[in-house]
Scaffold this motif. Structure first.
Motif, mmCIF file in Angstrom:
data_model
loop_
_atom_site.group_PDB
_atom_site.id
_atom_site.type_symbol
_atom_site.label_atom_id
_atom_site.label_comp_id
_atom_site.label_asym_id
_atom_site.label_seq_id
_atom_site.Cartn_x
_atom_site.Cartn_y
_atom_site.Cartn_z
ATOM 1 N N ASN A 142 81.188 36.337 78.761
ATOM 2 C CA ASN A 142 82.097 35.203 78.879
ATOM 3 C C ASN A 142 81.900 34.236 77.728
ATOM 4 O O ASN A 142 82.859 33.683 77.188
ATOM 5 C CB ASN A 142 81.865 34.501 80.220
ATOM 6 N N VAL A 143 80.654 34.043 77.313
ATOM 7 C CA VAL A 143 80.357 33.156 76.188
ATOM 8 C C VAL A 143 80.780 33.788 74.867
ATOM 9 O O VAL A 143 81.394 33.137 74.013
ATOM 10 C CB VAL A 143 78.852 32.817 76.173
ATOM 11 N N ALA A 144 80.468 35.079 74.682
ATOM 12 C CA ALA A 144 80.799 35.747 73.429
ATOM 13 C C ALA A 144 82.300 35.880 73.251
ATOM 14 O O ALA A 144 82.805 35.840 72.122
ATOM 15 C CB ALA A 144 80.150 37.133 73.391
ATOM 16 N N ASP A 179 77.383 24.479 68.972
ATOM 17 C CA ASP A 179 77.629 24.738 67.551
ATOM 18 C C ASP A 179 78.135 26.149 67.279
ATOM 19 O O ASP A 179 78.392 26.511 66.127
ATOM 20 C CB ASP A 179 76.332 24.522 66.751
ATOM 21 N N PHE A 180 78.279 26.951 68.334
ATOM 22 C CA PHE A 180 78.566 28.376 68.165
ATOM 23 C C PHE A 180 80.026 28.650 67.807
ATOM 24 O O PHE A 180 80.332 29.525 67.003
ATOM 25 C CB PHE A 180 78.183 29.111 69.444
ATOM 26 N N TYR A 181 80.952 27.892 68.385
ATOM 27 C CA TYR A 181 82.382 28.167 68.196
ATOM 28 C C TYR A 181 82.920 27.419 66.982
ATOM 29 O O TYR A 181 82.678 26.228 66.813
ATOM 30 C CB TYR A 181 83.167 27.783 69.450
ATOM 31 N N LEU A 182 83.676 28.138 66.164
ATOM 32 C CA LEU A 182 84.214 27.572 64.932
ATOM 33 C C LEU A 182 85.686 27.235 65.036
ATOM 34 O O LEU A 182 86.131 26.201 64.544
ATOM 35 C CB LEU A 182 83.998 28.566 63.777
ATOM 36 N N TYR A 197 89.673 28.919 67.111
ATOM 37 C CA TYR A 197 90.191 29.764 68.174
ATOM 38 C C TYR A 197 89.712 31.201 68.010
ATOM 39 O O TYR A 197 90.004 31.857 67.001
ATOM 40 C CB TYR A 197 91.727 29.719 68.179
ATOM 41 N N MET A 198 88.943 31.666 69.003
ATOM 42 C CA MET A 198 88.401 33.026 69.048
ATOM 43 C C MET A 198 87.561 33.368 67.820
ATOM 44 O O MET A 198 87.446 34.533 67.441
ATOM 45 C CB MET A 198 89.534 34.045 69.229
ATOM 46 N N LYS A 199 86.979 32.359 67.194
ATOM 47 C CA LYS A 199 86.087 32.572 66.055
ATOM 48 C C LYS A 199 84.750 31.897 66.356
ATOM 49 O O LYS A 199 84.706 30.784 66.861
ATOM 50 C CB LYS A 199 86.681 32.001 64.768
ATOM 51 N N ASN A 200 83.669 32.597 65.995
ATOM 52 C CA ASN A 200 82.344 32.048 66.248
ATOM 53 C C ASN A 200 81.412 32.392 65.094
ATOM 54 O O ASN A 200 81.849 32.929 64.068
ATOM 55 C CB ASN A 200 81.788 32.573 67.569
ATOM 56 N N GLN A 201 80.143 32.080 65.258
ATOM 57 C CA GLN A 201 79.176 32.228 64.167
ATOM 58 C C GLN A 201 78.479 33.577 64.143
ATOM 59 O O GLN A 201 77.556 33.777 63.348
ATOM 60 C CB GLN A 201 78.135 31.109 64.264
ATOM 61 N N MET A 202 78.898 34.517 64.965
ATOM 62 C CA MET A 202 78.277 35.835 64.925
ATOM 63 C C MET A 202 78.630 36.581 63.652
ATOM 64 O O MET A 202 79.788 36.589 63.230
ATOM 65 C CB MET A 202 78.693 36.669 66.142
ATOM 66 N N GLU A 203 77.646 37.233 63.079
ATOM 67 C CA GLU A 203 77.838 38.031 61.878
ATOM 68 C C GLU A 203 78.119 39.482 62.258
ATOM 69 O O GLU A 203 77.820 39.909 63.377
ATOM 70 C CB GLU A 203 76.574 37.968 61.010
ATOM 71 N N PRO A 204 78.708 40.268 61.379
ATOM 72 C CA PRO A 204 78.888 41.700 61.661
ATOM 73 C C PRO A 204 77.541 42.348 61.987
ATOM 74 O O PRO A 204 76.537 42.109 61.314
ATOM 75 C CB PRO A 204 79.464 42.253 60.354
ATOM 76 N N ALA A 238 91.337 24.330 70.920
ATOM 77 C CA ALA A 238 91.311 25.743 70.520
ATOM 78 C C ALA A 238 89.997 26.411 70.895
ATOM 79 O O ALA A 238 89.915 27.647 70.949
ATOM 80 C CB ALA A 238 91.549 25.872 69.018
ATOM 81 N N THR A 239 88.972 25.615 71.138
ATOM 82 C CA THR A 239 87.682 26.125 71.596
ATOM 83 C C THR A 239 87.173 25.213 72.696
ATOM 84 O O THR A 239 87.616 24.075 72.838
ATOM 85 C CB THR A 239 86.635 26.161 70.460
ATOM 86 N N VAL A 240 86.233 25.711 73.471
ATOM 87 C CA VAL A 240 85.479 24.825 74.352
ATOM 88 C C VAL A 240 84.614 23.947 73.465
ATOM 89 O O VAL A 240 83.941 24.440 72.558
ATOM 90 C CB VAL A 240 84.593 25.645 75.311
ATOM 91 N N ARG A 241 84.635 22.655 73.698
ATOM 92 C CA ARG A 241 83.800 21.786 72.870
ATOM 93 C C ARG A 241 83.491 20.482 73.583
ATOM 94 O O ARG A 241 84.120 20.125 74.578
ATOM 95 C CB ARG A 241 84.443 21.521 71.523
#
Length: 522
Positions: A325-327, A361-364, A366-373, A436-439
Motif C-alpha cells: 500500500n505504501v509502495a 520524504d518518500f513521495y515525489l 503523482y505515483m513517483k517515489n524515491q525508489m531506484e531501479p 497528487a501524493t499523500v503529504r
C-alpha cells in the motif's frame, strides 16, 4: 537457499488432493481457473475487482507456532479469487463452497451428518438468499468465522463483529438483516468442523525452503524464499513486476488487460512477514498482511481501530500488504497518512544496501517515489518510544461515500502532543486525497506549533490548510467538499484532544446522534 532455475508446476491442495497445474499463464486468476478449468462453478464472478465478494474463497497455510487465530494447525483466511494469481496458491490449500460438505465432519461422533453445513442450513432457515448470486461468497465468509469460533471455542461473535467480517460481501436482493441472522443462527445448529488433518499433512509434504519458479513458456513467475534471494533477484531483474497480494495489480490484469511480464512474488519470504517490537520501535515487514499490520498498530494505538476495520475488506486485508500500500503511492491510500502521522520511516533495500528515510520524504509526485531501479521496500519502522515519551495523541479519520469497503475521498492521519501548559509541542497532520501524493500539511502544522491548543488556534490551522492543498474534483468528491471536510477534521481532532473536557471519539461520530439502525432491524 538457492534460486531454482528450472520452472516447476503449481502444486496446491484442492478438493481432498494435491492438484498440479502446468501451462497456465502466470497471470491466470484463481477464479478463472476454478470456473473454466476445475469446473467449480459455485464461486461466482461479479465485479472481478475484489469489491463485491461473490468470488470469496478460503486459502489455508500451515499456521506458525503460537498463532492465536490458528484453526487446528492451519491459518485459514478469506480472499477474493478474482484478483488472486494462480501461482500464489503454490504450497497452499484452496477451499470453495463445494468443499463445505466433503471437507467437514461432525464435531461429535453422534452428531450425524446433515446434507447442509450449519452455515448453509442457517442461510436457508433465515431466508438469507434470494437471487443467490452473492450467496456463495457470504457463505464462505461466514464459514471462516464459524471455523475460527469452533477451533478457539470462543463466544459466538456479536452482530457487529459479523457485520465487520461480511464488509467485503455485497448483497442487492435480500439485504443484510437475514444474513446477519444467519451468522447468529449457524452456531445453534449441530456443529461441523473442517477436517484439517489431511490438509496439514498435504501442506507439510508441499513445504519447501527453496526458491520456486513457474513459467508458461513466455513470462516467468519467481517466488524467492529468503530476503537474500529476493534482494539478489530484484537486482538482477529490476524491470520485473514485484507483487505481494495483487489487490491492486490484479486489477491491471482483470480490468486493463495488461501484460505484467516477468513477476517476482514476495509472499514466500518469511522475513518480510515479520512484525516485531525492538529497539523502541515497531518494525513491520513489507510482506506483512494489511490485517496483521493494522492489528499491530491498533494494539498500540487503539484510536486506529476504526480506520483498520474500514480499510477495504477482510479478504483484501488478508491478501494485501501494508508495504504494498505504501509502495503503490496512491494519493488516496489510507496507510501512508496514518504512518506519516506516526513519523514512520520506510526501509528500502537494493542488493546488500539498506537505507531508511522518513515516509514523509518518500513521495515525489503523482505515483513517483524515491525508489531506484532494483530497489524494493523491505519494511516500515514506527518510533514507539518517541511517540510515548512525548505523549502523542493519534487519530485517523477516513471519509468515503460508503462506510465499509470503499475508497477514501480523503483520509487524515493526525498526531498532536501537548506540554504541561496545554501548548502544542509537536504536531503532524497528513492527508490523503488532497493532492497528487499523500503529504503533510506543513503550513497548518506551523500555525499550531508552540501555540495554546485552543479553538482559535485550530481556526488558524484551518485557514492555513487552504494554503497547503488545492484538492481536485473527481467522482468521489468536489474540491470544496474535500477542503471543508479536511478543515472540519482538524476541529474534530481538537474536540477529542483539547485539555479541557475532551470528547470521546464515539461522541464525535454520526452514531452519537443517530441510532445504529443498520444492525438492529433494517
Amino acid at each position: 537457499m538457492s534460486q531454482s532455475t528450472v520452472p516447476q508446476p503449481i502444486r496446491f491442495y484442492h478438493q481432498g488432493r494435491i492438484t498440479q497445474v502446468d501451462g497456465a499463464a502466470p497471470t491466470r486468476s484463481v477464479l478463472d481457473w476454478l470456473r473454466e478449468d476445475a469446473h467449480c462453478h459455485g464461486t461466482k464472478e461479479g465485479c472481478n475487482e475484489g469489491d463485491c465478494g461473490a468470488c470469496t474463497v478460503l486459502v489455508a497455510e500451515l499456521a506458525e507456532a503460537g498463532d492465536p487465530q490458528a484453526v487446528q494447525g492451519l491459518k485459514l483466511q478469506t480472499v477474493n479469487a478474482c484478483i488472486q494469481l494462480l501461482p500464489n496458491l503454490h504450497g497452499k490449500a484452496l477451499f470453495t463452497v463445494e468443499d463445505m460438505k466433503t471437507a467437514c465432519k461432525p464435531a461429535q461422533a453422534d452428531a450425524g451428518c446433515a446434507d447442509l453445513h450449519p452455515v448453509q442450513q442457517a442461510m436457508v432457515e433465515c431466508h438469507g438468499s434470494q437471487c443467490g448470486f452473492c450467496t456463495p461468497g457470504f457463505v464462505m465468509s461466514l464459514w471462516s468465522v464459524y471455523e475460527q469460533q469452533q477451533a478457539q471455542r470462543s463466544q459466538a461473535p456479536t452482530r457487529q463483529q459479523l457485520a465487520d467480517a461480511l464488509s467485503g460481501n455485497l448483497c442487492r436482493c435480500t439485504g443484510y438483516r437475514p444474513i446477519l441472522d444467519t451468522g447468529q443462527r449457524m452456531f445453534d445448529l449441530p456443529a461441523r468442523q473442517l477436517d484439517t488433518k489431511p490438509v496439514v499433512e498435504a501442506l507439510q509434504s508441499l513445504r519447501s525452503d527453496a526458491d520456486w519458479q513457474y513459467s508458461d513458456g513466455s513470462a516467468q513467475f519467481h517466488a524467492p524464499a529468503s530476503l537474500e534471494s529476493l534482494a539478489r533477484l530484484r537486482a538482477q531483474l529490476p524491470q520485473a513486476r514485484l507483487i505481494a497480494g495483487t489487490t491492486d495489480v490484479g486489477l491491471w490484469v482483470t480490468k486493463q488487460f495488461r501484460e505484467l511480464g516477468d513477476i517476482i512474488a514476495i509472499g514466500r519470504v518469511a522475513e518480510l512477514r515479520q512484525i516485531e517490537e525492538r529497539d523502541g520501535s515497531l518494525h513491520i515487514g513489507a510482506g506483512a498482511s494489511l490485517e496483521d499490520a493494522w492489528a499491530a498498530l491498533a494494539q498500540r494505538f487503539p484510536s486506529l481501530q476504526d480506520v483498520w476495520l474500514r480499510f477495504a475488506s477482510p479478504p483484501v486485508r488478508h491478501a494485501g500488504t501494508m508495504g504494498g500500500n505504501v509502495a503503490n503511492g496512491s494519493p488516496i491510500g489510507d496507510a501512508p497518512p496514518v504512518l506519516m502521522a506516526l513519523d514512520a520511516e520506510i526501509v528500502l533495500r537494493k542488493a546488500e544496501r539498506v537505507r531508511r528515510m522518513l515516509l514523509a520524504d518518500f513521495y515525489l509526485d503523482y505515483m513517483k517515489n524515491q525508489m531506484e531501479p532494483g530497489e524494493f521496500v523491505q519494511g516500515l519502522v514506527v518510533p514507539l518510544v518517541q511517540l510515548r515519551q512525548q505523549n502523542f495523541q493519534v487519530r485517523a479519520y477516513k471519509i468515503s461515500k460508503r462506510f465499509d469497503c470503499d475508497i477514501s475521498a480523503l483520509c487524515a492521519g493526525l498526531a498532536v502532543a501537548l506540554d504541561a501548559q496545554g501548548q502544542v509541542q509537536a504536531v503532524r497532520m497528513a492527508f490523503g486525497g488532497m493532492a497528487a501524493t499523500v503529504r503533510r500539511a506543513a503550513k497548518a502544522e506551523a500555525a499550531v506549533l508552540g501555540q495554546p491548543w485552543t479553538a482559535e488556534t485550530v481556526k488558524l490551522a484551518q485557514q492555513a490548510l487552504a494554503q497547503d492543498f488545492q484538492p481536485m474534483t473527481d467522482m468521489r468528491a468536489s474540491d470544496s467538499y474535500r477542503m471543508k471536510v479536511a478543515q472540519n477534521l482538524l476541529q474534530r481532532l481538537w474536540l477529542e484532544t483539547r485539555a479541557d473536557a475532551p470528547l470521546a471519539s464515539a461522541d464525535t461520530t454520526v452514531w452519537s446522534v443517530m441510532p445504529h439502525v443498520a444492525l438492529q432491524g433494517a
